[in-house]
Design a protein around this motif. Structure first.
Motif, PDB file in Angstrom:
ATOM      1  N   HIS A   7       0.818  -1.200   0.000  1.00 12.82           N
ATOM      2  CA  HIS A   7       0.000   0.000   0.000  1.00 12.82           C
ATOM      3  C   HIS A   7       0.863   1.267   0.000  1.00 12.82           C
ATOM      4  CE1 HIS A   7      -4.055   1.439   0.345  1.00 12.82           C
ATOM      5  NE2 HIS A   7      -3.714   2.288   1.275  1.00 12.82           N
ATOM      6  N   GLY A   8       2.179   1.086  -0.087  1.00 16.73           N
ATOM      7  CA  GLY A   8       3.078   2.245  -0.169  1.00 16.73           C
ATOM      8  C   GLY A   8       3.332   2.926   1.158  1.00 16.73           C
ATOM      9  N   GLY A   9       3.063   2.243   2.261  1.00 13.75           N
ATOM     10  CA  GLY A   9       3.342   2.825   3.578  1.00 13.75           C
ATOM     11  C   GLY A   9       4.807   2.648   3.952  1.00 13.75           C
ATOM     12  N   GLU A  10       5.216   3.435   4.932  1.00 10.74           N
ATOM     13  CA  GLU A  10       6.617   3.318   5.386  1.00 10.74           C
ATOM     14  C   GLU A  10       6.617   2.731   6.793  1.00 10.74           C
ATOM     15  OE1 GLU A  10      10.268   6.163   6.785  1.00 10.74           O
ATOM     16  OE2 GLU A  10       8.728   7.059   5.528  1.00 10.74           O
ATOM     17  N   LEU A  11       7.416   1.680   6.984  1.00  8.46           N
ATOM     18  CA  LEU A  11       7.443   1.023   8.301  1.00  8.46           C
ATOM     19  C   LEU A  11       8.747   1.345   9.022  1.00  8.46           C
ATOM     20  CD1 LEU A  11       5.899  -0.808  10.242  1.00  8.46           C
ATOM     21  CD2 LEU A  11       7.049  -2.762   9.215  1.00  8.46           C
ATOM     22  N   ILE A  12       8.610   1.934  10.207  1.00  4.63           N
ATOM     23  CA  ILE A  12       9.786   2.211  11.035  1.00  4.63           C
ATOM     24  C   ILE A  12       9.908   1.072  12.039  1.00  4.63           C
ATOM     25  CG2 ILE A  12      10.741   3.819  12.751  1.00  4.63           C
ATOM     26  CD1 ILE A  12       8.935   5.933  11.119  1.00  4.63           C
ATOM     27  N   LYS A  13      11.094   0.419  12.032  1.00  6.70           N
ATOM     28  CA  LYS A  13      11.284  -0.721  12.939  1.00  6.70           C
ATOM     29  C   LYS A  13      12.225  -0.314  14.070  1.00  6.70           C
ATOM     30  CE  LYS A  13      10.907  -4.062   9.214  1.00  6.70           C
ATOM     31  NZ  LYS A  13      11.580  -5.140   8.496  1.00  6.70           N
ATOM     32  N   VAL A  14      11.704  -0.362  15.265  1.00  3.70           N
ATOM     33  CA  VAL A  14      12.477   0.035  16.447  1.00  3.70           C
ATOM     34  C   VAL A  14      13.271  -1.184  16.933  1.00  3.70           C
ATOM     35  CG1 VAL A  14      12.157   0.750  18.858  1.00  3.70           C
ATOM     36  CG2 VAL A  14      10.693   1.715  17.061  1.00  3.70           C
ATOM     37  N   PRO A  15      14.569  -1.005  17.299  1.00  4.53           N
ATOM     38  CA  PRO A  15      15.344  -2.163  17.770  1.00  4.53           C
ATOM     39  C   PRO A  15      14.679  -2.882  18.956  1.00  4.53           C
ATOM     40  CG  PRO A  15      16.766  -0.254  17.448  1.00  4.53           C
ATOM     41  CD  PRO A  15      15.354   0.230  17.262  1.00  4.53           C
ATOM     42  N   SER A  16      14.821  -4.207  18.972  1.00  7.36           N
ATOM     43  CA  SER A  16      14.229  -5.035  20.040  1.00  7.36           C
ATOM     44  C   SER A  16      15.353  -5.784  20.752  1.00  7.36           C
ATOM     45  CB  SER A  16      13.235  -6.044  19.452  1.00  7.36           C
ATOM     46  OG  SER A  16      12.268  -5.404  18.666  1.00  7.36           O
ATOM     47  N   PRO A  17      15.975  -5.150  21.753  1.00  9.88           N
ATOM     48  CA  PRO A  17      17.110  -5.801  22.404  1.00  9.88           C
ATOM     49  C   PRO A  17      16.676  -7.083  23.107  1.00  9.88           C
ATOM     50  CG  PRO A  17      16.559  -3.698  23.468  1.00  9.88           C
ATOM     51  CD  PRO A  17      15.638  -3.848  22.307  1.00  9.88           C
ATOM     52  N   GLY A  18      17.493  -8.134  22.997  1.00 12.35           N
ATOM     53  CA  GLY A  18      17.164  -9.412  23.639  1.00 12.35           C
ATOM     54  C   GLY A  18      15.886 -10.019  23.103  1.00 12.35           C
TER      55      GLY A  18
END
Ligand SMILES: Cc1ncc(COP(=O)(O)O)c(C=O)c1O
Length: 375
Positions: free
Chosen positions: A137-148
């Motif tokens: 759908h042309g959206g932008e996904l921001i992925k936040v780091p997931s420590p552990g």
């Protein structure tokens, strides 16, 4: 061969760049394909987090009783099923939408809420389904780091700004099996803008709700919270494609306009209603999962493997390299056992194993004992 047009007239060259840029998602192969490819009579499939007990007997009987009803279109808004579910959940049917699997709810929410270029946030390692529909759908996904391998609630709040349309959070997460606590969910809901929808994916809730710190999301219902659930996992109806969303009636009304009119099928609706009421079947599946998960922990520990404790019906195991994962995967397939390598989820040196029946798990443990020394 069908001839292709010259480049300037090429239909496919005119597709949106964000569609052309998508990498095809490869789900776990169906059993029939594995049998064909490897020439087996029987395959142990521990690759897609399905219910190893199959379809509930009550759901099966309900489908058999309704086989001849299928010349007519189904009820587009699953009235009967929504009424049954709403009464046992203690909510109104207007807070429920039923879709062709949780995946269709994901697609519906993306199509309803996002313009191309809009932003959504999730944690690194979150279930891929949301990213796929967002990309289409042309959206932008921001992925936040997931420590552990755990979602970082403070970092998710930081990354969620007033122009974030959706914060997607699977809980427990597939494939890591980790979960956020009730306290964390409350902090998250209070910490994000009211204009951001928290899309909480509880596809595996049935396996997790006994944990003392697992959130009671129903008690935190508000305008900007949508909860996804499914009949594909504990309820054993993955092949029928039926799931549901719980949300504010105004949101449900919007989503109902956008979903496919006649999803899910009539058979899926009647089977889901019967499965919903088949508590013996669910209890059996949950009991098996608890007992067998304990055995997984013991065996993986005795084999010196690194695993993550899981709130779902699957377990995440980390190896030293992708090469080890590929070798193990091939060796297991040669023995007729399918697990899930996780390169496409962003974890190239990890695998996910679905908890199966005791004898299926025994076969996997034996195979691991044989294969691991040569990795
Ligand atoms: C976290 C999560 N959400 C949603 C889904 C979608 O499931 P379905 O479309 O079968 O309901 C899955 C399936 O694996 C999942 O793992």
């Amino acid at each position: 061969m069908i001839p292709t047009c010259p480049e300037e007239n090429n239909l496919f060259a005119q597709l949106p760049a964000y569609v052309r840029a998508m990498v095809p998602y490869r789900p776990g192969k169906p059993i029939e394909e594995l049998k064909e490819e490897y020439g087996f009579e029987k395959v142990i499939k521990l690759a897609s987090n399905e219910n190893p007990f199959g379809v509930s007997p009550k759901a099966l009987a309900a489908m058999q009783a309704h086989l001849t009803d299928n010349a007519r279109y189904p009820d587009p808004i699953s009235r009967r099923l929504r009424r049954t579910m709403a009464s046992s959940l203690g909510i109104s049917p207007e807070e429920l939408i039923v879709t062709a699997g949780g995946e269709s709810l994901i697609a519906t929410i993306v199509r309803s809420m996002m313009h191309p270029g809009d932003k959504a946030v999730t944690g690194f390692g979150a279930f891929m389904g949301f990213e796929i529909h967002l990309s289409a759908h042309g959206g932008e996904l921001i992925k936040v780091p997931s420590p552990g391998y755990r979602f970082d609630v403070d970092a998710l709040i930081q990354a969620t700004t007033p122009d974030t349309r959706i914060l997607y959070l699977p809980n427990p997460n597939n494939p890591t099996g980790s979960h956020i606590t009730h306290q964390e969910l409350e902090t998250l809901l209070n910490g994000i803008p009211k204009t951001t929808l928290l899309f909480l994916d509880e596809a595996y809730i049935e396996f997790a709700r006994h944990l003392p710190d697992y959130p009671d999301a129903m008690a935190l219902r508000r305008e900007n919270l949508l909860i996804l659930r499914t009949f594909s996992k504990a309820y054993g109806l993955a092949g029928l494609r039926i799931g549901y969303g719980i949300g504010h009636p105004s949101l449900i009304e919007q989503l109902t306009k956008v979903k496919m009119t006649f999803e899910p099928s009539h058979l899926a609706q009647v089977a889901a209603e019967a499965a919903w009421q088949d508590s013996d079947f669910i209890d059996k599946a949950l009991r098996n999962n608890t007992q067998e998960m304990k055995r997984y922990y013991e065996v993986l520990e005795s084999l010196g493997l690194q695993y993550q404790p899981s709130a779902g019906n699957f377990i995440f195991v980390a190896f030293d390299s992708q090469e080890q994962v590929n070798t193990l995967n091939e060796a297991l397939l040669k023995r007729g056992i399918a697990i899930r390598p996780l390169a496409s989820f962003g974890f190239p040196n990890c695998i996910r194993i679905t908890v199966g029946l005791p004898e299926e798990n025994d076969a996997l443990f034996q195979a691991l004992r044989e294969i691991l020394p040569s990795l």
